[in-house]
Design a protein around this motif. Structure first.
Motif, PDB file in Angstrom:
ATOM      1  N   MET A  98       0.853  -1.248   0.095  1.00 54.17           N
ATOM      2  CA  MET A  98       0.073   0.037  -0.023  1.00 54.17           C
ATOM      3  C   MET A  98       0.985   1.382  -0.036  1.00 54.17           C
ATOM      4  O   MET A  98       0.481   2.279  -0.626  1.00 54.17           O
ATOM      5  N   ARG A  99       2.010   1.252   0.517  1.00 54.55           N
ATOM      6  CA  ARG A  99       2.672   2.248   0.896  1.00 54.55           C
ATOM      7  C   ARG A  99       3.422   2.433  -0.485  1.00 54.55           C
ATOM      8  O   ARG A  99       3.687   3.819  -0.915  1.00 54.55           O
ATOM      9  N   PHE A 100       3.718   1.536  -1.076  1.00 54.45           N
ATOM     10  CA  PHE A 100       4.393   1.707  -2.519  1.00 54.45           C
ATOM     11  C   PHE A 100       3.510   2.161  -3.587  1.00 54.45           C
ATOM     12  O   PHE A 100       4.091   3.311  -4.488  1.00 54.45           O
ATOM     13  N   VAL A 101       2.237   1.988  -3.584  1.00 55.98           N
ATOM     14  CA  VAL A 101       1.096   2.522  -4.407  1.00 55.98           C
ATOM     15  C   VAL A 101       1.117   4.084  -4.101  1.00 55.98           C
ATOM     16  O   VAL A 101       0.718   4.890  -5.059  1.00 55.98           O
ATOM     17  N   LYS A 102       1.046   4.360  -2.744  1.00 53.33           N
ATOM     18  CA  LYS A 102       0.990   5.762  -2.064  1.00 53.33           C
ATOM     19  C   LYS A 102       1.952   6.480  -2.922  1.00 53.33           C
ATOM     20  O   LYS A 102       1.952   7.744  -3.321  1.00 53.33           O
ATOM     21  N   LEU A 103       3.149   5.880  -2.834  1.00 53.78           N
ATOM     22  CA  LEU A 103       4.356   6.851  -3.117  1.00 53.78           C
ATOM     23  C   LEU A 103       4.375   7.141  -4.681  1.00 53.78           C
ATOM     24  O   LEU A 103       4.948   8.018  -5.264  1.00 53.78           O
ATOM     25  N   LEU A 104       4.014   5.899  -5.285  1.00 58.27           N
ATOM     26  CA  LEU A 104       3.834   6.024  -6.818  1.00 58.27           C
ATOM     27  C   LEU A 104       2.925   6.993  -7.307  1.00 58.27           C
ATOM     28  O   LEU A 104       3.056   7.836  -8.290  1.00 58.27           O
ATOM     29  N   LEU A 105       1.867   7.119  -6.817  1.00 56.86           N
ATOM     30  CA  LEU A 105       0.883   8.118  -6.964  1.00 56.86           C
ATOM     31  C   LEU A 105       1.350   9.450  -6.781  1.00 56.86           C
ATOM     32  O   LEU A 105       1.153  10.382  -7.603  1.00 56.86           O
ATOM     33  N   LEU A 106       1.865   9.862  -5.466  1.00 52.09           N
ATOM     34  CA  LEU A 106       2.560  10.978  -5.149  1.00 52.09           C
ATOM     35  C   LEU A 106       3.357  11.598  -6.061  1.00 52.09           C
ATOM     36  O   LEU A 106       3.638  12.595  -6.662  1.00 52.09           O
ATOM     37  N   SER A 107       4.332  10.573  -6.501  1.00 51.31           N
ATOM     38  CA  SER A 107       5.379  10.758  -7.749  1.00 51.31           C
ATOM     39  C   SER A 107       4.770  11.143  -8.949  1.00 51.31           C
ATOM     40  O   SER A 107       5.352  12.308  -9.554  1.00 51.31           O
TER      41      SER A 107
END
Length: 181
Positions: free
Chosen positions: A1-10
């Motif tokens: 979940m954290r990876f998806v959040k980081l990807l979306l923010l990027s």
């Protein structure tokens, strides 16, 4: 979940950054080249005013680009046009060139339309050369690219992409006109 959040923010960050950078780019792309042709103004004007002669020197009317060209009758002067179609990189392409204004004193001003491209206002401005024996010519293309970042990037690169074509066209035009003088 954290990876998806980081990807979306990027993605949002880089998308916003690209948009902000694009605001610094102009919404109008202008490409122009000029030169001197060692031929009288009347010969140069006759060559650029008659659309039938364009396939000999104009890079967008060349046989390799425009496989099918249809000219208006008459093919010269204000209101004259030609339509063209062909295939480039396995994709069908088409366009239209319409002369809007044409006088010996002002040159030839025309509009170009290509499929999937923004309309282009273009002009050949003519005047006697400094020594009075030749013709000074300026070929100018202007496109309003709007505010979308991808069109602004195309506008930013227009001079590098289109400039060499204008130079080649002017060189061919110069050779043709100087042979006819």
């Amino acid at each position: 979940m954290r990876f998806v959040k980081l990807l979306l923010l990027s993605v949002l960050f880089f998308g916003g950054l690209i948009f902000l950078i694009s605001l610094l780019l102009p919404s109008k792309a202008i490409v122009e080249r000029s030169g001197v042709i060692d031929a009288p103004l009347s010969i140069v004007y006759a060559e650029i005013n008659n659309l039938n002669t364009w396939p000999e020197w104009n890079p967008w009317a060349a046989p390799g680009v425009a496989q099918k060209i249809e000219f208006s009758n008459p093919p010269a002067g204000q209101g004259a046009y030609y339509t063209w179609s062909g295939v480039q990189q396995e994709k069908p392409v088409s366009g239209k060139v319409l002369i809007g204004e044409s006088t010996l004193e002002k040159g030839v001003h025309y509009n170009m339309e290509f499929n999937a491209m923004k309309p282009i206002s273009a002009a050949f401005d003519l005047k006697p050369s400094v020594d009075g024996k030749g013709t000074a010519i300026q070929w100018r293309l202007e496109t309003h690219v709007g505010m979308l970042p991808w069109w602004k990037l195309k506008g930013f690169l227009a001079d590098k992409l289109t400039g060499p074509l204008l130079e080649d066209g002017l060189t061919k035009l110069k050779n043709i006109c100087e042979k006819r003088k």
